[in-house]
Design a protein around this motif. Structure first.
Motif, PDB file in Angstrom:
ATOM      1  N   THR A 426      32.892  34.027  42.888  1.00 37.04           N
ATOM      2  CA  THR A 426      32.549  34.036  41.473  1.00 37.04           C
ATOM      3  C   THR A 426      31.661  32.850  41.123  1.00 37.04           C
ATOM      4  N   LYS A 498      37.460  44.909  40.702  1.00 39.10           N
ATOM      5  CA  LYS A 498      38.412  44.744  39.606  1.00 39.10           C
ATOM      6  C   LYS A 498      39.777  44.353  40.175  1.00 39.10           C
ATOM      7  N   ALA A 501      39.694  40.733  40.843  1.00 41.20           N
ATOM      8  CA  ALA A 501      39.777  39.925  39.625  1.00 41.20           C
ATOM      9  C   ALA A 501      41.215  39.911  39.102  1.00 41.20           C
ATOM     10  N   LYS A 505      44.021  36.721  38.527  1.00 42.77           N
ATOM     11  CA  LYS A 505      44.754  36.454  37.293  1.00 42.77           C
ATOM     12  C   LYS A 505      46.240  36.336  37.572  1.00 42.77           C
TER      13      LYS A 505
END
Ligand code: ADP
Ligand code: MG
Length: 730
Positions: A426, A498, A501, A505
């Motif tokens: 990222t 996704k 990601a 989290k």
């Protein structure tokens, strides 16, 4: 009669089969009703029938584009076998005489030829296009359609002209359907084919590529590979098998070696004359021999259902190739053992072969090689990795039929590593490849990273260089597990999905298996006998580790930094300053300056921590200590005296002179013998040897001679080694 029944009875009538295999019927229906049709089916799945049967059922002649002349002939023969007339199928290629061509054209014009096989080269010929414009065409079939894509394993530039030519041949208002078929199913190749043939709207039929009956295994390729090969074949006596290697020379050698070991084997490669080649192929099909040793040229289009093993003696250039070749085992659904001998050195060799090719092609080739080595080194289920490569989900974690599943490796949790990887990708805006991400994470000190300013990133150096292999494994397995995605359009840039990601989290566990270590000569701290009595074993092993780390940093083999005897001496006399270090045999001032700092630091710490009493007699050595002969040699070389003359004038044999020169460079003095080297060895040959030493783990001459396929004399190799040591190490 319903359409299905017409098709089934045509199958029975023309081919004698009662039922269709897999999706054949749906494919045939799609084509017969005029739709563009795209077929992805593994080798042996029965692709040919998907166009052969429709050609017999439809009005006009089907044009089949196929890449290999040999393959065409087989197919035409097979079709004629099913028919009562030879006119039913013909081929048009460069092997035909004028008269042959006229005969073929006449049959086609009469409308009695249902299938016309055309080589892509022949299709581009203006006179053939003219001719085909007048012919009633049922459809176009493009077999081995992966040849269109540079990402396929057999790219053919002529294949890219097929669509424009079809457009010229088609009559206005009567666009004939196209069927494209391939056994290569990476999403990238599939996309290329559809785009290039302007058939993005085609009905796509993709069968599963899984071949549950095939067993996959990768073994390290060691010095004993030939022995292992013989043993394996003997254990499978009487069974048919194929051994693939990359060079014609190796094919010949291996076939001979097997014969000497009482194995019935024959060679097969494109360099042999056609008669011998087809005789050898027949001998294999008729089971007069058990084993064919071949380059990849062998096997395309041959149909021997009971090949029981496929051995890759050399690693193939791509996983597509690997899968095609292993796919030739066990077509009948029975046993099929697929064994690959792998050494990273072979990958490096293949990379070297690509040099000189256009850059884009090299980039693609390297990407494909990377996938191949990742597969070979992986400890994940082979089947899962392969299926993922072909864009297919394979759910079970354990397939029960590959080496990694039968001998599962220990799993370790890599949650933190995965988080670090995702953060780094990222932070780098998803613009870099896996290798680069790893380099940033282990804090590699290189220009590229510096020039981007990435050494300022928080993640830079978050891990130790020793964690490199583990991080590589994390990335590979995260791609397979869907946390990361590789952008294939863009040479493998890493993206976060996704799922990735979400993981960042709320991290959960992420279990990985560490990749197998296929580095050949593990640098274990084994000491030579002799002077080792006084060696401090703990320090010796610390120094070895340090050397390894520094070598990695500079991307050099460890022995270039310091040789083992030098480390042994350090672990005996404990030098703690650069001056003292220069007293160590093999350490001159150049080397001391370049690499010495860290070594004396480590030695000093070790001395202090263990309260070691150092020997007193460490004297600072100067050039004057070098023997007179050595100094004379250095001076003569400065004056560019030819080395053969120099040897004579000093009363030395040439190899004795080389001994002296080697002692000089090993102790860290830079000398330049290029003036002589250029006289005796052209540049290209020098580079080959030079590159070998750059990649090699050892400076051993015997090993070098062997690795360079006996193409160079000992003297030549020693001369280049001198140049190498002088340039790289001093
Ligand atoms: P591919 O081109 O997909 O590798 P082929 O077209 O060479 O496969 O077919 C492989 C084998 O399967 C051939 O021996 C062929 O005769 C056989 N085959 C094809 N269709 C059928 C069917 N419906 N029933 C039985 N055998 C079939
Ligand atoms: Mg085929």
């Amino acid at each position: 009669m319903a359409k299905n029944d017409i098709i089934t009875s045509a199958l029975k009538q023309h081919f004698g089969f009662d039922t269709f295999k897999g999706q054949q019927r749906a494919i045939i229906e799609s084509l017969v009703s005029g739709h563009d049709t795209f077929v992805l089916m593994p080798t042996g799945g029965g692709k040919s029938l998907c166009y052969q049967l429709p050609s017999l059922m439809m009005e006009g002649t089907a044009i089949v584009i196929s890449p290999l002349i040999a393959l065409m002939k087989n197919q035409v023969d097979a079709m004629r076998n099913f028919s009562d007339t030879d006119h039913v199928a013909h081929f048009l290629n460069s092997s035909l005489s004028r008269a042959d061509i006229e005969a073929v054209k006449s049959d086609v014009e009469k409308g009695i030829t249902k299938l016309l096989y055309v080589a892509p080269e022949s299709l581009t010929k203006e006179e053939n296009i003219e001719f085909l414009r007048k012919v009633k065409i049922s459809f176009y079939a493009i077999d081995e359609a992966h040849c269109i894509s540079e990402w396929g394993h057999d790219f053919r530039p002529e294949y890219r002209n097929i669509r424009p030519i079809i457009n010229q041949i088609d009559k206005p208002g009567d666009r004939r359907p196209v069927i494209a078929l391939t056994a290569t199913a990476t999403p990238k190749v599939q996309h290329d084919i559809q785009k290039n043939l302007a058939m993005t709207e085609a009905n796509v039929f993709k069968s599963s590529f899984n071949r549950p009956n095939l067993y996959y295994e990768v073994r390290p390729k060691t010095k004993d590979v030939d022995k292992e090969l013989v043993r394996f074949i003997k254990q499978n006596e009487g069974k048919s098998g194929i051994v693939y290697c990359l060079s014609r020379k190796k094919v010949e050698e291996l076939a001979e070696m097997l014969v000497v070991n009482d194995i019935k084997a024959l060679p097969y490669h494109a360099g042999m004359d056609a008669a011998t080649r087809s005789a050898n192929q027949d001998a294999f099909i008729l089971e007069n021999v058990d084993v064919i040793v071949a380059t990849i040229a062998f096997g395309m289009g041959i149909d021997k259902p009971d090949v029981r093993f496929v051995i890759h003696y050399d690693i193939p250039k791509s996983l597509d190739g690997y899968y095609q070749e292993t796919g030739r085992a066990g077509r009948d659904g029975g046993e099929g053992q697929c064994i690959t001998f792998y050494s990273y050195k072979d990958i490096q060799k293949l990379e070297k072969f690509m040099q000189g090719r256009p850059i884009a092609e090299q980039e693609i080739g390297r990407q494909l090689l990377l996938e191949t080595s990742a597969y070979a080194e992986s400890s994940v289920c082979r089947r899962k990795t392969l299926m993922h490569y072909f864009g297919e989900d394979y759910e079970p974690d354990n397939c029960g039929n590959c080496d990694n599943c039968l001998n599962p490796k220990k799993q370790v949790d890599a949650k933190d590593e995965l988080c670090a990887v995702i953060e780094t990708i990222t932070a780098l805006k998803e613009k870099f490849k896996a290798e680069y991400i790893v380099k940033v994470l282990i804090g590699k000190d290189n220009n590229e990273i510096k020039s981007y300013g990435h050494d300022a990133l928080e993640q830079f150096g978050a891990y130790d260089p020793a964690d490199e292999r583990r991080l590589v494994a994390v990335i590979r397995q995260a791609v397979i597990a869907g946390y990361l995605d590789k952008d294939i359009e863009n040479y493998g840039l890493l993206k976060v999905t996704k799922k990735g990601a979400d993981f960042l989290k709320k991290p959960t566990t992420f279990k990985i298996v560490e990749d197998a270590d296929f580095d050949e000569d593990e640098d274990v701290a084994v000491m030579k006998g002799g002077a080792s009595g006084a060696v401090d074993p703990e320090l010796y092993s610390i120094l070895k580790d340090l050397r390894k780390k520094i070598a990695k940093l500079h991307e050099l083999p460890p022995y270039v930094i310091f040789q083992d005897p030098s480390l042994e001496a350090m672990a005996t006399t404990y030098p703690i300053s650069l001056e003292e270090l220069q007293n160590i045999p093999g350490v001159g001032s150049g080397k001391a300056k370049r690499y010495g700092e860290e070594f004396v630091k480590v030695i000093k710490r070790h001395v202090e921590e263990n309260e070691i009493e150092r020997p007193e007699d460490i004297r600072v050595r100067s050039v004057a200590n070098k023997s007179k002969v050595k100094i004379a040699i250095i001076q003569a070389i400065d004056r560019k005296v030819p080395l053969d003359e120099l040897a004579e004038s000093k009363g030395l044999e040439f190899d004795e002179l080389l001994d002296e020169i080697e002692a000089i460079v090993y102790s860290g003095t830079k000398i330049n013998i290029n003036y002589f080297l250029d006289e005796v060895l052209d540049e290209e040959r020098q580079e080959e040897i030079f590159d070998y030493f750059k990649e090699s783990e050892s400076d051993d001459i015997e090993k070098a001679i062997e690795a360079l396929d006996n193409e160079y004399s000992e003297e030549e190799i020693r001369l280049v080694r001198i140049r190498f040591l002088s340039e790289m190490a001093n």
